[in-house]
Enzyme design. Structure first.
Site: not given
Ligand SMILES: CCCCC[C@H](S)C(=O)N[C@@H](Cc1ccccc1)C(=O)N[C@@H](C)C(=O)O
Ligand SMILES: [Zn+2]
Length: 311
Positions: A147-148, A151, A162, A171, A229, A234
């Site tokens: 996922h990261e 991005h 975003y 996302e 958010d 998300h």
């Molecule tokens: C600028 C905002 C903060 C960055 C958010 C990151 S890209 C993100 O989306 N993280 C994921 C992590 C993840 C990925 C795949 C599966 C599970 C969890 C995410 O979903 N973060 C949630 C907790 C959120 O930021 O609400």
């Molecule tokens: Zn993300």
């Protein structure tokens, strides 16, 4: 400096043994993988650092004296980044996040009680969880790592803003490649199941097959207008996530072909302010380019978006 590829050992976050590509130097080993094509082509590597719970990146490149690694968060961030590199290179012909063999840097133990992971614009960062038992180390899930890194791919291609609908697409494309690269056979298409409440099996942060299971919409009529958010990126990602699920589960559509359609849409047609309707059109165009008008894929992707009320 003399570099030589070596193979170390270590346990991941789920206490699983794994081999680790490292880089030897007189006196020890760096957590640096120099076995990928990008290294011989342009010196690109996979490097894993620790922030020592400060808000720094990249922080300190991890080293070890005997090539037996006992930081599970670092082991998984490193090994999973290698798997993501391999997927993009072999399946989609993309050479790292920037398609120029750019070094993939991960920083673990980022900040204190950080229940998240992210892409900083140049690298990945992973928190240790939020201090309660809601999360295990965030790098302990391949879908999170993919996922990261995705991005990073998105930023170098469509560069989807975003925020709002483009942010939800941003996302969603990360969740899609997280699922494609993790490639489990689980029926629920869960996101983050490996690191969510390690003591409770079967739960996750999101579901792509049924986003409503975690309170996210699976149809345009339920799009959430919010300032939270970044406009619910998300949450509203549930709609394109469900569309992708619909597409891949249509008979006659295989995952590798679905991946090509989604990647081509991202890299050739989506732009920074694309909305859901643009994503529908981009994926239809990509499927047409790859498989022809009237193909199984074109019909499937058209129906997939109609099912979620887009187009
Ligand atoms: C600028 C905002 C903060 C960055 C958010 C990151 S890209 C993100 O989306 N993280 C994921 C992590 C993840 C990925 C795949 C599966 C599970 C969890 C995410 O979903 N973060 C949630 C907790 C959120 O930021 O609400
Ligand atoms: Zn993300």
């Amino acid at each position: 400096v003399h570099h030589a590829a070596a193979v170390g050992q270590g346990k991941g976050v789920l206490n699983d043994n794994k081999s680790i590509n490292t880089d030897s130097y007189p006196g020890g080993y760096y957590l640096r993988d120099i076995t990928k094509p990008m290294y011989s082509q342009s010196g690109g590597a996979i490097e894993t650092y620790t922030a020592k719970n400060k808000m720094v990146s990249p922080g300190t490149l991890l080293t070890d004296s005997d090539n037996i690694w006992n930081d599970p968060a670092a082991v998984d961030a490193h090994v999973y980044a290698g798997k993501v590199y391999d997927y993009y290179y072999t399946k989609l012909g993309r050479n790292s996040f920037d398609d120029e063999g750019g070094t993939l840097k991960s920083t673990v133990h980022y900040r204190e009680n950080y229940g998240n992971a992210g892409w900083t614009g140049t690298q990945m960062v992973y928190g240790d969880g939020d201090g309660s038992d809601k999360y295990a180390y965030l790098s302990g899930a391949l879908d999170v790592v993919a996922h990261e890194i995705t991005h990073g791919v998105t930023e170098r291609t469509a560069d989807l803003v975003y925020e709002g609908q483009s942010g939800a697409l941003n996302e969603s494309w990360s969740d899609v490649f997280g699922n494609l690269i993790e490639n489990k056979s689980d029926p629920e298409w869960l996101c983050g199941e490996d690191i969510t409440t390690p003591n409770i099996p079967g739960d996750a942060l999101r579901s792509m097959s049924d986003p409503t299971k975690y309170g996210d919409p699976d149809h345009m009529r339920d799009y959430v207008d919010t300032t939270e958010d970044h406009g619910g990126v998300h949450t509203n990602s549930g709609i394109p996530n469900k569309a992708f699920y619909n597409f891949v589960t249509t008979s006659g559509v295989i995952r590798d072909n679905a991946a090509k359609v989604w990647y081509r849409a991202l890299s050739q047609y989506l732009t920074s302010n694309s909305k859901f309707i643009d994503a529908r059109n981009a994926t239809i165009q990509a499927a047409t380019d790859l498989f022809g008008a009237g193909s199984t894929e074109v019909n499937a992707v058209t129906n997939a978006w109609s099912n979620v009320g887009v187009g």
